[in-house]
Write a protein that holds these residues in place. Structure first.
Motif, PDB file in Angstrom:
ATOM      1  N   THR A 149      -5.983  12.873 -11.866  1.00  0.00           N
ATOM      2  CA  THR A 149      -6.441  11.486 -12.000  1.00  0.00           C
ATOM      3  C   THR A 149      -7.071  11.042 -10.688  1.00  0.00           C
ATOM      4  O   THR A 149      -6.965  11.745  -9.686  1.00  0.00           O
ATOM      5  CB  THR A 149      -5.260  10.548 -12.291  1.00  0.00           C
ATOM      6  N   GLU A 150      -7.665   9.865 -10.687  1.00  0.00           N
ATOM      7  CA  GLU A 150      -8.299   9.384  -9.452  1.00  0.00           C
ATOM      8  C   GLU A 150      -7.250   9.098  -8.380  1.00  0.00           C
ATOM      9  O   GLU A 150      -7.474   9.308  -7.211  1.00  0.00           O
ATOM     10  CB  GLU A 150      -9.221   8.187  -9.705  1.00  0.00           C
ATOM     11  N   ARG A 151      -6.077   8.651  -8.821  1.00  0.00           N
ATOM     12  CA  ARG A 151      -5.010   8.385  -7.849  1.00  0.00           C
ATOM     13  C   ARG A 151      -4.542   9.673  -7.188  1.00  0.00           C
ATOM     14  O   ARG A 151      -4.413   9.753  -5.967  1.00  0.00           O
ATOM     15  CB  ARG A 151      -3.799   7.760  -8.542  1.00  0.00           C
ATOM     16  N   GLU A 152      -4.301  10.698  -8.012  1.00  0.00           N
ATOM     17  CA  GLU A 152      -3.872  11.986  -7.458  1.00  0.00           C
ATOM     18  C   GLU A 152      -4.970  12.565  -6.567  1.00  0.00           C
ATOM     19  O   GLU A 152      -4.697  13.189  -5.551  1.00  0.00           O
ATOM     20  CB  GLU A 152      -3.548  12.971  -8.585  1.00  0.00           C
ATOM     21  N   SER A 153      -6.221  12.340  -6.967  1.00  0.00           N
ATOM     22  CA  SER A 153      -7.339  12.847  -6.180  1.00  0.00           C
ATOM     23  C   SER A 153      -7.326  12.245  -4.782  1.00  0.00           C
ATOM     24  O   SER A 153      -7.561  12.938  -3.796  1.00  0.00           O
ATOM     25  CB  SER A 153      -8.674  12.504  -6.846  1.00  0.00           C
ATOM     26  N   PRO A 161     -12.071   5.701 -11.493  1.00  0.00           N
ATOM     27  CA  PRO A 161     -11.486   6.214 -12.733  1.00  0.00           C
ATOM     28  C   PRO A 161     -12.510   7.001 -13.552  1.00  0.00           C
ATOM     29  O   PRO A 161     -13.627   6.541 -13.762  1.00  0.00           O
ATOM     30  CB  PRO A 161     -11.040   4.944 -13.449  1.00  0.00           C
ATOM     31  N   GLY A 162     -12.125   8.191 -13.972  1.00  0.00           N
ATOM     32  CA  GLY A 162     -12.982   9.002 -14.829  1.00  0.00           C
ATOM     33  C   GLY A 162     -13.913   9.937 -14.083  1.00  0.00           C
ATOM     34  O   GLY A 162     -14.584  10.753 -14.707  1.00  0.00           O
ATOM     35  N   SER A 163     -13.977   9.832 -12.753  1.00  0.00           N
ATOM     36  CA  SER A 163     -14.951  10.665 -12.052  1.00  0.00           C
ATOM     37  C   SER A 163     -14.307  11.700 -11.134  1.00  0.00           C
ATOM     38  O   SER A 163     -14.953  12.266 -10.267  1.00  0.00           O
ATOM     39  CB  SER A 163     -15.923   9.789 -11.260  1.00  0.00           C
ATOM     40  N   SER A 164     -13.015  11.962 -11.335  1.00  0.00           N
ATOM     41  CA  SER A 164     -12.301  12.860 -10.425  1.00  0.00           C
ATOM     42  C   SER A 164     -12.857  14.276 -10.407  1.00  0.00           C
ATOM     43  O   SER A 164     -13.074  14.862  -9.351  1.00  0.00           O
ATOM     44  CB  SER A 164     -10.826  12.925 -10.804  1.00  0.00           C
ATOM     45  N   LYS A 165     -13.099  14.851 -11.605  1.00  0.00           N
ATOM     46  CA  LYS A 165     -13.562  16.249 -11.662  1.00  0.00           C
ATOM     47  C   LYS A 165     -14.899  16.416 -10.966  1.00  0.00           C
ATOM     48  O   LYS A 165     -15.127  17.370 -10.231  1.00  0.00           O
ATOM     49  CB  LYS A 165     -13.658  16.711 -13.115  1.00  0.00           C
ATOM     50  N   LEU A 166     -15.776  15.466 -11.219  1.00  0.00           N
ATOM     51  CA  LEU A 166     -17.112  15.510 -10.608  1.00  0.00           C
ATOM     52  C   LEU A 166     -16.998  15.443  -9.084  1.00  0.00           C
ATOM     53  O   LEU A 166     -17.677  16.163  -8.360  1.00  0.00           O
ATOM     54  CB  LEU A 166     -17.936  14.329 -11.135  1.00  0.00           C
ATOM     55  N   PHE A 167     -16.096  14.586  -8.623  1.00  0.00           N
ATOM     56  CA  PHE A 167     -15.875  14.443  -7.184  1.00  0.00           C
ATOM     57  C   PHE A 167     -15.488  15.784  -6.562  1.00  0.00           C
ATOM     58  O   PHE A 167     -16.045  16.209  -5.564  1.00  0.00           O
ATOM     59  CB  PHE A 167     -14.772  13.398  -6.932  1.00  0.00           C
ATOM     60  N   TRP A 168     -14.538  16.489  -7.194  1.00  0.00           N
ATOM     61  CA  TRP A 168     -14.060  17.763  -6.627  1.00  0.00           C
ATOM     62  C   TRP A 168     -15.119  18.850  -6.733  1.00  0.00           C
ATOM     63  O   TRP A 168     -15.247  19.689  -5.853  1.00  0.00           O
ATOM     64  CB  TRP A 168     -12.733  18.178  -7.277  1.00  0.00           C
ATOM     65  N   LYS A 169     -15.884  18.840  -7.823  1.00  0.00           N
ATOM     66  CA  LYS A 169     -16.962  19.829  -7.961  1.00  0.00           C
ATOM     67  C   LYS A 169     -17.998  19.644  -6.863  1.00  0.00           C
ATOM     68  O   LYS A 169     -18.437  20.602  -6.231  1.00  0.00           O
ATOM     69  CB  LYS A 169     -17.625  19.710  -9.342  1.00  0.00           C
ATOM     70  N   ASN A 170     -18.375  18.389  -6.627  1.00  0.00           N
ATOM     71  CA  ASN A 170     -19.359  18.106  -5.566  1.00  0.00           C
ATOM     72  C   ASN A 170     -18.841  18.529  -4.202  1.00  0.00           C
ATOM     73  O   ASN A 170     -19.567  19.119  -3.410  1.00  0.00           O
ATOM     74  CB  ASN A 170     -19.698  16.612  -5.526  1.00  0.00           C
ATOM     75  N   ILE A 196       0.843  -1.193   0.000  1.00  0.00           N
ATOM     76  CA  ILE A 196       0.000   0.000   0.000  1.00  0.00           C
ATOM     77  C   ILE A 196       0.880   1.244   0.000  1.00  0.00           C
ATOM     78  O   ILE A 196       1.791   1.356   0.822  1.00  0.00           O
ATOM     79  CB  ILE A 196      -0.905   0.032   1.259  1.00  0.00           C
ATOM     80  N   GLY A 197       0.577   2.181  -0.892  1.00  0.00           N
ATOM     81  CA  GLY A 197       1.334   3.430  -0.953  1.00  0.00           C
ATOM     82  C   GLY A 197       1.053   4.161  -2.245  1.00  0.00           C
ATOM     83  O   GLY A 197       0.268   3.690  -3.071  1.00  0.00           O
ATOM     84  N   PRO A 198       1.683   5.326  -2.446  1.00  0.00           N
ATOM     85  CA  PRO A 198       1.468   6.067  -3.690  1.00  0.00           C
ATOM     86  C   PRO A 198       2.093   5.320  -4.872  1.00  0.00           C
ATOM     87  O   PRO A 198       3.207   4.787  -4.749  1.00  0.00           O
ATOM     88  CB  PRO A 198       2.174   7.397  -3.458  1.00  0.00           C
ATOM     89  N   ALA A 199       1.368   5.283  -5.991  1.00  0.00           N
ATOM     90  CA  ALA A 199       1.750   4.450  -7.132  1.00  0.00           C
ATOM     91  C   ALA A 199       3.202   4.625  -7.611  1.00  0.00           C
ATOM     92  O   ALA A 199       3.914   3.630  -7.768  1.00  0.00           O
ATOM     93  CB  ALA A 199       0.765   4.648  -8.276  1.00  0.00           C
ATOM     94  N   PRO A 200       3.687   5.853  -7.844  1.00  0.00           N
ATOM     95  CA  PRO A 200       5.050   5.978  -8.382  1.00  0.00           C
ATOM     96  C   PRO A 200       6.099   5.439  -7.393  1.00  0.00           C
ATOM     97  O   PRO A 200       7.070   4.800  -7.797  1.00  0.00           O
ATOM     98  CB  PRO A 200       5.226   7.487  -8.569  1.00  0.00           C
ATOM     99  N   HIS A 201       5.845   5.669  -6.119  1.00  0.00           N
ATOM    100  CA  HIS A 201       6.746   5.201  -5.075  1.00  0.00           C
ATOM    101  C   HIS A 201       6.788   3.669  -5.054  1.00  0.00           C
ATOM    102  O   HIS A 201       7.852   3.050  -5.021  1.00  0.00           O
ATOM    103  CB  HIS A 201       6.234   5.765  -3.737  1.00  0.00           C
ATOM    104  N   LEU A 202       5.621   3.044  -5.112  1.00  0.00           N
ATOM    105  CA  LEU A 202       5.545   1.577  -5.103  1.00  0.00           C
ATOM    106  C   LEU A 202       6.224   0.992  -6.326  1.00  0.00           C
ATOM    107  O   LEU A 202       6.881  -0.040  -6.251  1.00  0.00           O
ATOM    108  CB  LEU A 202       4.082   1.114  -5.065  1.00  0.00           C
TER     109      LEU A 202
END
Ligand SMILES: [Zn+2]
Length: 253
Positions: A184-188, A235-244, A22-28
């Motif tokens: 992206t969803e990961r960055e979110s 995946p694909g729903s990051s912008k909507l998540f932040w707007k909400n 478990i951890g941030p993707a680039p680090h892993l």
């Protein structure tokens, strides 16, 4: 993200059949390559031999890398099932590296279970994910889990961060930033964790100073964030998540 354990990969002499990191993707991604070099290079990860180079380039013959574009489909797992049907030579080691198992569907998880539980001799699984909470319990219970921490600071300078900490409020500016954003969803999820930590720290501060107004404000925001954490972006729903989330925190806008 809180750090649970940080075993040095090379200290594991026995290789568990299934591991969940478990951890941030680039680090892993860096850590898993380092780990594989230690296991497969005859000089325990010299970093310069053909084996080490092939591992870093993801071209090594004894490793299958699975990186689904978005959510997992059974097709993504096909190379794994094809490979595992072959019996390995004795002492041969083979690894499957699965990225983003946060986004493993139940169907895919079920397809994987048997292989993960009792892989044929010499086969090993390393599952990489961002958050333990998102992992299906059936998968989690079959893996040796390790957590690797990440650095919060990277996300404090994210353009969206200021809109959720009170230093920027304009809905027009927010919409501009979010529409141009390629988050992206990961960055979110990383950004979300950083925000939650930020507000927890502010709550603690306010409590120490007995500032009732700030306590109430931080408390309200933490509650909203906790509620939002139940539906983190897929995946694909990051912008909507932040707007909400912006609308929930700025109801008048
Ligand atoms: Zn080497």
């Amino acid at each position: 993200m809180t750090q649970i354990t940080q075993p040095h990969p090379s200290s594991l002499i026995f290789i568990p059949p299934a591991q969940l990191w478990i951890g941030p993707a680039p680090h892993l991604s860096d850590l898993v390559k380092e780990y594989l070099q230690k296991k497969l290079c005859s000089h325990k990860g010299c970093n310069v031999c053909t084996t080490c180079t092939r591992i870093r380039d993801e071209q090594h013959h004894a490793i299958v890398w699975i990186k689904p574009e978005k959510q997992y489909s059974v097709d993504d797992l096909e190379p794994l099932f094809k490979q595992i049907a072959f019996q390995l030579e004795s002492a041969e080691q083979f690894f499957f590296i699965l990225y983003g198992v946060d986004f493993l569907t139940t169907t895919c998880a079920n397809a994987l279970l048997k292989s993960i539980e009792e892989p044929p001799t010499g086969y090993h699984f390393i599952l990489l994910a961002q958050r333990l909470k998102q992992i299906l319990p059936t998968i989690r219970s079959r893996c040796v889990v390790s957590s690797f921490s990440h650095d919060d600071d990277e996300y404090k300078s994210h353009p969206l961060f200021a809109f959720f900490t009170g230093s920027q409020k304009s809905p027009i500016d927010f919409m501009k930033i979010i529409d141009q954003s390629k988050i992206t969803e990961r960055e979110s999820i990383e950004l979300f964790d950083t925000l939650l930590n930020h507000w927890m720290a502010r709550y603690k501060n306010a409590a120490q100073q007995q500032n009732l107004l700030n306590i109430a404000r931080a408390d309200k925001i933490i509650k909203t964030l906790n509620h939002a954490s139940k539906e983190l972006p897929m995946p694909g729903s990051s912008k909507l998540f932040w707007k909400n989330l912006f609308l929930q925190l700025h109801p008048s806008s």
